[in-house]
Scaffold this active site. Sequence first.
Site, PDB file in Angstrom:
ATOM      1  N   ARG A 190     -27.383  17.120  61.709  1.00 24.48           N
ATOM      2  CA  ARG A 190     -26.636  15.902  62.081  1.00 24.48           C
ATOM      3  C   ARG A 190     -27.286  14.666  61.466  1.00 24.48           C
ATOM      4  NH1 ARG A 190     -27.861  13.274  66.551  1.00 24.48           N
ATOM      5  NH2 ARG A 190     -28.089  15.101  67.869  1.00 24.48           N
ATOM      6  N   TYR A 194      -4.969   0.188  54.815  1.00 27.86           N
ATOM      7  CA  TYR A 194      -4.552   1.519  55.253  1.00 27.86           C
ATOM      8  C   TYR A 194      -4.239   1.448  56.762  1.00 27.86           C
ATOM      9  CZ  TYR A 194      -5.166   6.207  57.078  1.00 27.86           C
ATOM     10  OH  TYR A 194      -4.989   7.374  57.768  1.00 27.86           O
ATOM     11  N   ASP A 200     -13.217  -1.875  50.883  1.00 26.05           N
ATOM     12  CA  ASP A 200     -12.766  -0.492  50.773  1.00 26.05           C
ATOM     13  C   ASP A 200     -12.407  -0.247  49.311  1.00 26.05           C
ATOM     14  OD1 ASP A 200     -11.217   1.874  50.726  1.00 26.05           O
ATOM     15  OD2 ASP A 200     -10.712   1.631  52.843  1.00 26.05           O
ATOM     16  N   LYS A 247     -10.337  11.193  48.892  1.00 31.78           N
ATOM     17  CA  LYS A 247      -9.414  10.817  47.818  1.00 31.78           C
ATOM     18  C   LYS A 247     -10.030  11.097  46.448  1.00 31.78           C
ATOM     19  CE  LYS A 247      -6.813   9.118  51.169  1.00 31.78           C
ATOM     20  NZ  LYS A 247      -7.134   9.733  52.457  1.00 31.78           N
TER      21      LYS A 247
HETATM   22  C1  LIG Z   1      -7.721   2.965  51.532  1.00 29.24           C
HETATM   23  C2  LIG Z   1      -8.089   3.968  52.583  1.00 29.24           C
HETATM   24  N1  LIG Z   1      -9.197   3.782  53.315  1.00 29.24           N
HETATM   25  C3  LIG Z   1      -9.567   4.647  54.268  1.00 29.24           C
HETATM   26  C4  LIG Z   1      -8.803   5.765  54.570  1.00 29.24           C
HETATM   27  C5  LIG Z   1      -9.238   6.709  55.654  1.00 29.24           C
HETATM   28  O1  LIG Z   1      -9.879   7.812  55.103  1.00 29.24           O
HETATM   29  P1  LIG Z   1      -9.859   9.303  55.735  1.00 29.24           P
HETATM   30  O2  LIG Z   1      -8.442   9.764  55.718  1.00 29.24           O
HETATM   31  O3  LIG Z   1     -10.767  10.061  54.838  1.00 29.24           O
HETATM   32  O4  LIG Z   1     -10.378   9.170  57.121  1.00 29.24           O
HETATM   33  C6  LIG Z   1      -7.654   6.018  53.821  1.00 29.24           C
HETATM   34  C7  LIG Z   1      -6.845   7.214  54.100  1.00 29.24           C
HETATM   35  O5  LIG Z   1      -5.754   7.386  53.615  1.00 29.24           O
HETATM   36  C8  LIG Z   1      -7.279   5.092  52.804  1.00 29.24           C
HETATM   37  O6  LIG Z   1      -6.165   5.267  52.072  1.00 29.24           O
END
Ligand SMILES: Cc1ncc(COP(=O)(O)O)c(C=O)c1O
Length: 380
Positions: free
Chosen positions: A48, A100, A172, A197
């Site tokens: 962990r 998101y 992000d 992604k």
């Molecule tokens: C721009 C962006 N940030 C964060 C996330 C969240 O990531 P996760 O789905 O790996 O939790 C996403 C998910 O689609 C995203 O598109």
Amino acid sequence: MKWDFDTRCIHGEAHAWADGARSVSFPIYQTATFGHSMIGHEQFNYTRQDNPTRQQLEEVVASLEEADSAIAFSSGMAAIAALTEILRPGDHLVCGEDLYGGTTRLFSQICEKNGVTVSFVDTTDPAKLEEAMRPSTRLVHVETPSNPMMTVTDIRACADIAHAHGALLSVDNTFLSPVFQRPLTLGADAVLHSGSKYLSGHNDTIAGFLVLNDRDLTERFRLIAKTIGAALAPFDSWLVLRGLKTLHVRMQRQQENARFLAHALQRHPAVREVLYIGLPEMPGYAVNRRQTSGTGAMISFRVRDEATARRALERVRLITFAESLGGTESLLTYPLTQTHCEVPEALRRKLRIDGTLLRLSVGLENAEDLLADLTQALEA
Ligand SMILES: Cc1ncc(COP(=O)(O)O)c(C=O)c1O
């Protein structure tokens, strides 16, 4: 001499053998715990909090983002949730209004419940960000380009404003990845990734990263990470490590495919608007050009009416109607009912996330095959 980005995708900063067997592929340390020979000489303790496979991955991601450290989480959302753990009741968080949907939900439902005040702001305009700052603002969080409207925020301008008010800036970087954009070099304090992604790149795992450039911040977040326990598992760490080896090649080729499709979609009679940051008419084109080295492979587009959008989702054959993005397989997403279904209606309306909007994550398939699939799906 520091290796080039392409080499670091594969080897990180140094090509060291992980074990006596000289494994070329970094081993998966599939163990919950580690034995100790003496008190006080523990290299690793308990998965962990630390694990060699995850550590190798963190070193590669930190190197690619030109950072001091990266912390790998079990999802992008876990990384963003860990970021918000530095906020206390009474603190103020300013974030971009186009994010998101899961991030919007975290900020508006969980952070507010924990006593944090949140302001959703059009961060593409630095004057609006400046106006939103308060003495209690501790964190500014932006996506650039944003999901799904592909707006662009000037990272350096935001960093200057955040720092002048004693706040941190987090960015992000999921959509462009460090191949095209490195926010820490533009003044950001933290970079977030959904590693599900482009970084992993094969639609086969869920992962997240918090990337930092400051020793004190790293210590604070390592404590948070090991305490909340949302660490990335060894096998998933290995999947992301494997995906990263081709990150630079995949992103260049996916970008080429996206450029081809963005122009083709502009000519399609059923398409009303194409939102791709590589198109000079996009409002964020100049800022994106200045702060990145590419335009990525995400395209949002608006079709003639809702019926056309719904038909296209059901008709695609090579492309998959699915959430997510950034993998080798092209995906078509309906933000209205999928990724952004829980964004408050007033905000969704303001952003124009409506029934005619589709989001395309362009994969690595042949571009002409992708166009043929889209063309048949968009037929009247
Ligand atoms: C721009 C962006 N940030 C964060 C996330 C969240 O990531 P996760 O789905 O790996 O939790 C996403 C998910 O689609 C995203 O598109």
